[in-house]
Write a protein that holds these residues in place. Structure first.
Motif, PDB file in Angstrom:
ATOM      1  N   ASN A   1       0.844  -1.184   0.000  1.00  0.00           N
ATOM      2  CA  ASN A   1       0.000   0.000   0.000  1.00  0.00           C
ATOM      3  C   ASN A   1       0.887   1.245   0.000  1.00  0.00           C
ATOM      4  O   ASN A   1       1.486   1.584   1.016  1.00  0.00           O
ATOM      5  CB  ASN A   1      -0.908  -0.018   1.223  1.00  0.00           C
ATOM      6  N   ILE A   2       0.987   1.903  -1.129  1.00  0.00           N
ATOM      7  CA  ILE A   2       1.850   3.078  -1.288  1.00  0.00           C
ATOM      8  C   ILE A   2       1.024   4.338  -1.033  1.00  0.00           C
ATOM      9  O   ILE A   2      -0.050   4.519  -1.612  1.00  0.00           O
ATOM     10  CB  ILE A   2       2.445   3.110  -2.712  1.00  0.00           C
ATOM     11  N   TYR A   3       1.545   5.213  -0.170  1.00  0.00           N
ATOM     12  CA  TYR A   3       0.841   6.461   0.119  1.00  0.00           C
ATOM     13  C   TYR A   3       0.960   7.401  -1.067  1.00  0.00           C
ATOM     14  O   TYR A   3       2.055   7.652  -1.583  1.00  0.00           O
ATOM     15  CB  TYR A   3       1.423   7.130   1.361  1.00  0.00           C
ATOM     16  N   LYS A   4      -0.157   7.927  -1.545  1.00  0.00           N
ATOM     17  CA  LYS A   4      -0.158   8.833  -2.693  1.00  0.00           C
ATOM     18  C   LYS A   4      -0.800  10.159  -2.305  1.00  0.00           C
ATOM     19  O   LYS A   4      -1.724  10.217  -1.485  1.00  0.00           O
ATOM     20  CB  LYS A   4      -0.893   8.208  -3.885  1.00  0.00           C
ATOM     21  N   ASN A   5      -0.274  11.231  -2.914  1.00  0.00           N
ATOM     22  CA  ASN A   5      -0.780  12.585  -2.663  1.00  0.00           C
ATOM     23  C   ASN A   5      -1.554  13.068  -3.871  1.00  0.00           C
ATOM     24  O   ASN A   5      -1.087  12.939  -5.017  1.00  0.00           O
ATOM     25  CB  ASN A   5       0.373  13.557  -2.402  1.00  0.00           C
ATOM     26  N   GLY A   6      -2.710  13.640  -3.627  1.00  0.00           N
ATOM     27  CA  GLY A   6      -3.449  14.275  -4.710  1.00  0.00           C
ATOM     28  C   GLY A   6      -2.807  15.588  -5.095  1.00  0.00           C
ATOM     29  O   GLY A   6      -2.405  16.384  -4.234  1.00  0.00           O
ATOM     30  N   VAL A   7      -2.678  15.845  -6.398  1.00  0.00           N
ATOM     31  CA  VAL A   7      -2.072  17.080  -6.896  1.00  0.00           C
ATOM     32  C   VAL A   7      -2.927  17.624  -8.023  1.00  0.00           C
ATOM     33  O   VAL A   7      -3.773  16.920  -8.597  1.00  0.00           O
ATOM     34  CB  VAL A   7      -0.627  16.826  -7.407  1.00  0.00           C
ATOM     35  N   ALA A   8      -2.687  18.893  -8.335  1.00  0.00           N
ATOM     36  CA  ALA A   8      -3.385  19.501  -9.468  1.00  0.00           C
ATOM     37  C   ALA A   8      -2.823  18.926 -10.759  1.00  0.00           C
ATOM     38  O   ALA A   8      -1.624  18.684 -10.884  1.00  0.00           O
ATOM     39  CB  ALA A   8      -3.217  21.012  -9.435  1.00  0.00           C
ATOM     40  N   GLY A   9      -3.723  18.705 -11.726  1.00  0.00           N
ATOM     41  CA  GLY A   9      -3.265  18.160 -13.003  1.00  0.00           C
ATOM     42  C   GLY A   9      -4.374  18.183 -14.025  1.00  0.00           C
ATOM     43  O   GLY A   9      -5.509  18.594 -13.741  1.00  0.00           O
ATOM     44  N   PRO A  10      -4.086  17.693 -15.223  1.00  0.00           N
ATOM     45  CA  PRO A  10      -5.043  17.788 -16.327  1.00  0.00           C
ATOM     46  C   PRO A  10      -6.134  16.714 -16.298  1.00  0.00           C
ATOM     47  O   PRO A  10      -7.096  16.791 -17.078  1.00  0.00           O
ATOM     48  CB  PRO A  10      -4.165  17.612 -17.562  1.00  0.00           C
ATOM     49  N   ASN A  11      -5.991  15.709 -15.429  1.00  0.00           N
ATOM     50  CA  ASN A  11      -6.932  14.598 -15.438  1.00  0.00           C
ATOM     51  C   ASN A  11      -8.018  14.773 -14.386  1.00  0.00           C
ATOM     52  O   ASN A  11      -8.008  15.718 -13.589  1.00  0.00           O
ATOM     53  CB  ASN A  11      -6.159  13.293 -15.197  1.00  0.00           C
ATOM     54  N   PHE A  12      -8.966  13.826 -14.371  1.00  0.00           N
ATOM     55  CA  PHE A  12     -10.025  13.889 -13.372  1.00  0.00           C
ATOM     56  C   PHE A  12      -9.428  13.845 -11.967  1.00  0.00           C
ATOM     57  O   PHE A  12      -9.836  14.585 -11.082  1.00  0.00           O
ATOM     58  CB  PHE A  12     -11.015  12.743 -13.598  1.00  0.00           C
ATOM     59  N   LYS A  13      -8.443  12.963 -11.782  1.00  0.00           N
ATOM     60  CA  LYS A  13      -7.688  12.924 -10.539  1.00  0.00           C
ATOM     61  C   LYS A  13      -6.221  12.678 -10.874  1.00  0.00           C
ATOM     62  O   LYS A  13      -5.892  11.841 -11.716  1.00  0.00           O
ATOM     63  CB  LYS A  13      -8.172  11.796  -9.602  1.00  0.00           C
ATOM     64  N   ASP A  14      -5.341  13.429 -10.209  1.00  0.00           N
ATOM     65  CA  ASP A  14      -3.904  13.239 -10.385  1.00  0.00           C
ATOM     66  C   ASP A  14      -3.262  13.026  -9.026  1.00  0.00           C
ATOM     67  O   ASP A  14      -3.596  13.715  -8.050  1.00  0.00           O
ATOM     68  CB  ASP A  14      -3.280  14.460 -11.073  1.00  0.00           C
ATOM     69  N   TYR A  15      -2.307  12.053  -8.993  1.00  0.00           N
ATOM     70  CA  TYR A  15      -1.625  11.716  -7.749  1.00  0.00           C
ATOM     71  C   TYR A  15      -0.130  11.570  -8.007  1.00  0.00           C
ATOM     72  O   TYR A  15       0.316  11.315  -9.138  1.00  0.00           O
ATOM     73  CB  TYR A  15      -2.146  10.389  -7.170  1.00  0.00           C
ATOM     74  N   ILE A  16       0.638  11.707  -6.939  1.00  0.00           N
ATOM     75  CA  ILE A  16       2.063  11.398  -6.993  1.00  0.00           C
ATOM     76  C   ILE A  16       2.414  10.509  -5.810  1.00  0.00           C
ATOM     77  O   ILE A  16       1.736  10.548  -4.777  1.00  0.00           O
ATOM     78  CB  ILE A  16       2.952  12.662  -6.983  1.00  0.00           C
ATOM     79  N   ALA A  17       3.468   9.694  -5.986  1.00  0.00           N
ATOM     80  CA  ALA A  17       3.928   8.824  -4.910  1.00  0.00           C
ATOM     81  C   ALA A  17       5.408   8.537  -5.120  1.00  0.00           C
ATOM     82  O   ALA A  17       5.933   8.680  -6.236  1.00  0.00           O
ATOM     83  CB  ALA A  17       3.128   7.528  -4.868  1.00  0.00           C
TER      84      ALA A  17
END
Length: 305
Positions: A1-17
């Protein structure tokens, strides 16, 4: 289970990890609110609520797109995750092999690993194979880049020969040095009688003045284009009494050519039976008579097509 952060981006939802270098794959489980919706992860159809097949993670940024298509077949939403895998600091070799297999002894020294070995005078070269534990690490042998699955040929002079293998981890900073010092024995052929020494020296001095130098090309491109189609030996035309032996990287004799002349008697990439040999590194031994003196040259060349 990798922790991901929501970020602004061009898609419906964008995340980074971010994951460590030890994490080389990940599975994604996407669950739809509507059972009639369909899911694709990196263009591969998956079932809602079922983990995907492992997705390989390379060093650096890895983008994983989950595309959900509603039951109406029109409405589409994309969920994008950019997972950054940290570059590995692993600069360790899983194997360091000499061909032919020369027994090497580990010794204390300034490098990560230091070895010594001894060979007889007849051994004039060795192939070095090095395999890093991390496939993304890079290897240099005596300054030459080592391609995966290939070897680097090293000529051995009489006396001490140092072979330095430098491994650089994927992080570009971590380095480890493996050093092998191979001692090649001197020839056991006795020197000429002392009474004949003056005449031999005089003959050698005259040979330096009148005999052209013999130079063996480093490459053969046997593709029929008229350029380097045979192994060119400059100056051999002055020494009619000559014999060339060509040996492959496994130590097997490929061809023996007597009276080498760069034209009708020349190595064109074929063995004694006329069969074209695979591209790669080959070794040679050339013997020719310069007056009454039998001379020998040895080395290697690259055959390609």
């Amino acid at each position: 289970n990798i922790y991901k952060n929501g970020v602004a981006g061009p898609n419906f939802k964008d995340y980074i990890a971010t994951v460590s270098s030890s994490k080389n794959s990940v599975k994604i489980t996407a669950t739809t609110e509507d059972p009639g919706a369909t899911v694709k992860i990196n263009d591969v159809v998956v079932q809602s609520g079922v983990p995907s097949a492992p997705i390989a993670l390379r060093g650096g940024a890895n983008t994983i797109n989950t595309v959900v298509t509603a039951a109406d077949g029109v409405t589409i939403k994309t969920y994008s995750i950019v997972i950054t895998r940290k570059a590995s600091s692993n600069a360790v070799l899983s194997s360091l092999v000499l061909d032919p297999n020369i027994y090497k002894v580990g010794v204390s020294g300034p490098n990560y690993r230091d070895y010594t070995a001894s060979v007889s005078n007849v051994r004039s070269y060795v192939d070095v194979y090095a395999t890093p534990q991390d496939a993304e690490a890079t290897v240099k042998i005596n300054g030459s880049d080592l391609m995966p699955g290939r070897s680097v040929p090293v000529q051995l002079s009489v006396g001490s020969n140092t072979i330095t293998t430098e491994v650089t981890a994927a992080d570009g900073a971590t380095k480890k040095i493996y050093s092998i010092v191979i001692t090649r024995a001197a020839s056991t052929i006795p020197p000429p009688p002392a009474l004949a020494m003056n005449s031999i020296i005089a003959s050698e001095e005259q040979s330096k003045i009148t005999s052209p130098e013999v130079i063996v090309s480093k490459a053969v491109s046997a593709n029929g284009d008229g350029i380097n189609d045979v192994l060119l030996i400059s100056g051999i035309e002055s020494y009619f009494d000559n014999t060339l032996q060509v040996i492959n990287s496994k130590g097997a004799l490929v061809n023996t050519i007597t009276g080498y002349d760069n034209v009708s008697n020349a190595f064109d990439g074929r063995n004694k039976g006329g069969v074209a040999q695979p591209a790669g590194t080959y070794f040679y031994t050339l013997q020719y008579k310069d007056g009454q003196v039998l001379k020998t040259k040895s080395g290697y060349f690259i055959l390609k097509y």
